[in-house]
Design a protein around this motif. Structure first.
Motif, short mmCIF file in Angstrom:
data_model
loop_
_atom_site.label_atom_id
_atom_site.label_comp_id
_atom_site.label_asym_id
_atom_site.label_seq_id
_atom_site.Cartn_x
_atom_site.Cartn_y
_atom_site.Cartn_z
N ASN A 17 8.19 0.15 -7.26
CA ASN A 17 7.01 0.94 -6.92
C ASN A 17 5.73 0.15 -7.09
N THR A 18 5.67 -0.69 -8.13
CA THR A 18 4.47 -1.51 -8.32
C THR A 18 4.34 -2.56 -7.21
N LEU A 19 5.47 -3.12 -6.78
CA LEU A 19 5.42 -4.10 -5.71
C LEU A 19 5.03 -3.47 -4.38
N SER A 20 5.41 -2.20 -4.17
CA SER A 20 5.11 -1.54 -2.91
C SER A 20 3.64 -1.20 -2.75
N ARG A 21 2.84 -1.37 -3.79
CA ARG A 21 1.41 -1.10 -3.68
C ARG A 21 0.67 -2.14 -2.87
N GLY A 22 1.32 -3.24 -2.58
CA GLY A 22 0.71 -4.24 -1.72
C GLY A 22 0.24 -5.47 -2.49
N THR A 23 -0.81 -6.09 -1.97
CA THR A 23 -1.30 -7.36 -2.51
C THR A 23 -1.74 -7.23 -3.97
N THR A 24 -2.37 -6.12 -4.32
CA THR A 24 -2.86 -5.95 -5.69
C THR A 24 -1.72 -5.99 -6.70
N VAL A 96 1.10 -20.92 -7.61
CA VAL A 96 0.01 -21.23 -6.69
C VAL A 96 0.41 -20.96 -5.24
N GLY A 97 1.64 -21.35 -4.88
CA GLY A 97 2.10 -21.10 -3.51
C GLY A 97 2.16 -19.62 -3.20
N ALA A 98 2.71 -18.83 -4.14
CA ALA A 98 2.79 -17.39 -3.91
C ALA A 98 1.40 -16.76 -3.86
N LEU A 99 0.49 -17.22 -4.72
CA LEU A 99 -0.86 -16.67 -4.74
C LEU A 99 -1.60 -16.96 -3.44
N ILE A 100 -1.48 -18.16 -2.93
CA ILE A 100 -2.12 -18.50 -1.66
C ILE A 100 -1.55 -17.66 -0.52
N THR A 104 -3.70 -14.96 1.63
CA THR A 104 -3.77 -15.12 3.08
C THR A 104 -3.31 -13.87 3.80
N SER A 105 -2.17 -13.31 3.37
CA SER A 105 -1.67 -12.10 4.01
C SER A 105 -2.60 -10.91 3.78
N GLY A 106 -3.21 -10.85 2.58
CA GLY A 106 -4.15 -9.77 2.31
C GLY A 106 -5.39 -9.84 3.20
N VAL A 107 -5.93 -11.04 3.37
CA VAL A 107 -7.09 -11.20 4.24
C VAL A 107 -6.73 -10.87 5.68
N ASN A 108 -5.56 -11.35 6.14
CA ASN A 108 -5.13 -11.06 7.51
C ASN A 108 -4.92 -9.57 7.72
N ARG A 109 -4.36 -8.90 6.71
CA ARG A 109 -4.16 -7.45 6.82
C ARG A 109 -5.49 -6.71 6.91
#
Length: 301
Positions: A17-24, A96-100, A104-109
């Protein structure tokens, strides 16, 4: 008898459920993993440092933090500290790779949501156009001419069209809009929540366009529903609105008066050649347009 759910399943459910909240949520878990990894490596380096070669604990904590995100581990001759720094560097690559990727996906969304035209309009004293038809280019052109003397003018268009498509079509037909700023939003003019996006209560005027390619009764039904939504909607009820709309069939005039609480109306019938004539329904006048206006809560034309 209900099946008992174990703690592992409950934790997995909560984690999902926490992962389903998205980028945050994902960034939060990456932060927790980074802090845990830094603390574990720092404690391990302190435990294996039997000769006191490492700096004080806070300084060592800072070095492990820097190593995690810069991948530049300090040099050491001991095997175990070298392995610990290597593990920290590998973990840093993953973090770092996961954070980038997440950023990126959050900005694109977010950009994709903006391109969909679903954000709130904060304009005031603006003109709102509800609906989309071939008349919109003429309407926008006239509004641009009328707003030429105004310092700041805005026209907001709400229609069931893609925002980018509407912008491209209007830009092709009206390359120069002068001082008038055009704002497009995607939504249904029949939906009360979509109507709230364009800030009708602060609008200078509202124009309702009937759809093309449909019978007169269907076009009038579309217009009347919008008038009812503006006049009776909870967010708009009791507020002054100046609404301009076209009723094609004069027989729907009484319904338009009820929907828009009109005070006066006039009927003009236009032939296929564009000439005006009366009375409506004559052989040279296959269609009619009823113009109505009010000084009540909603004006309809």
């Amino acid at each position: 008898m209900a099946r008992r759910v174990g703690y592992r399943a409950k934790f997995r459910y909560w984690f999902d459920n926490t992962l389903s909240r998205g980028t945050t949520g994902l960034i939060g878990w990456l932060g927790i993993a980074s802090v845990a990894m830094i603390l574990v490596i720092t404690v391990a380096l302190e435990l294996v440092d039997t000769e006191g070669r490492h700096p004080e604990p806070l300084r060592l904590l800072w070095e492990t933090f820097v190593t995690t995100f810069s991948l530049s581990a300090p040099t050491t001759e001991s095997l175990i500290p070298t392995l610990l720094w290597f593990v920290l560097a590998l973990g840093g690559i993953f973090v770092v790779g996961a954070l980038i990727g997440l950023l990126t996906s959050g900005v694109n969304r977010r950009l994709e949501q903006l391109r969909k035209g679903r954000s709130q309009v904060l304009e005031t004293d603006h003109t709102v156009v509800l609906g989309w038809s071939d008349q919109i280019y003429t309407v926008l052109g006239e509004l641009v001419e009328a707003n030429a003397s105004r310092r700041r003018a805005a026209v907001v268009v709400l229609a069931e069209q893609d925002k980018v498509t509407m912008e491209d079509r209007v830009r092709h037909r009206l390359p120069d809009t002068g001082r008038t700023r055009l704002v497009f939003r995607t939504g249904s003019p029949l939906d009360l929540r979509d109507l709230e996006l364009v800030n009708l209560n602060e609008a200078r005027s509202i124009i309702v366009l009937a759809p093309d390619g449909v019978p007169a009764e269907d076009a009038d039904a579309f217009v009347l529903k919008i008038l009812l939504a503006i006049n009776k909607g909870p967010a708009f009820r009791g507020r002054p609105h100046h609404v301009v709309a076209a009723v094609r069939d004069s027989r729907n005039l009484a319904v338009a008066e009820l929907a828009g609480e009109t005070r006066w109306c006039s009927t003009a019938t236009t032939s296929a050649r564009g000439s005006s004539c009366r009375p409506p329904g004559s052989p040279n006048c296959p269609s009619s347009t009823t113009t109505c206006s009010t000084s009540a809560a909603t004006r309809s034309t």
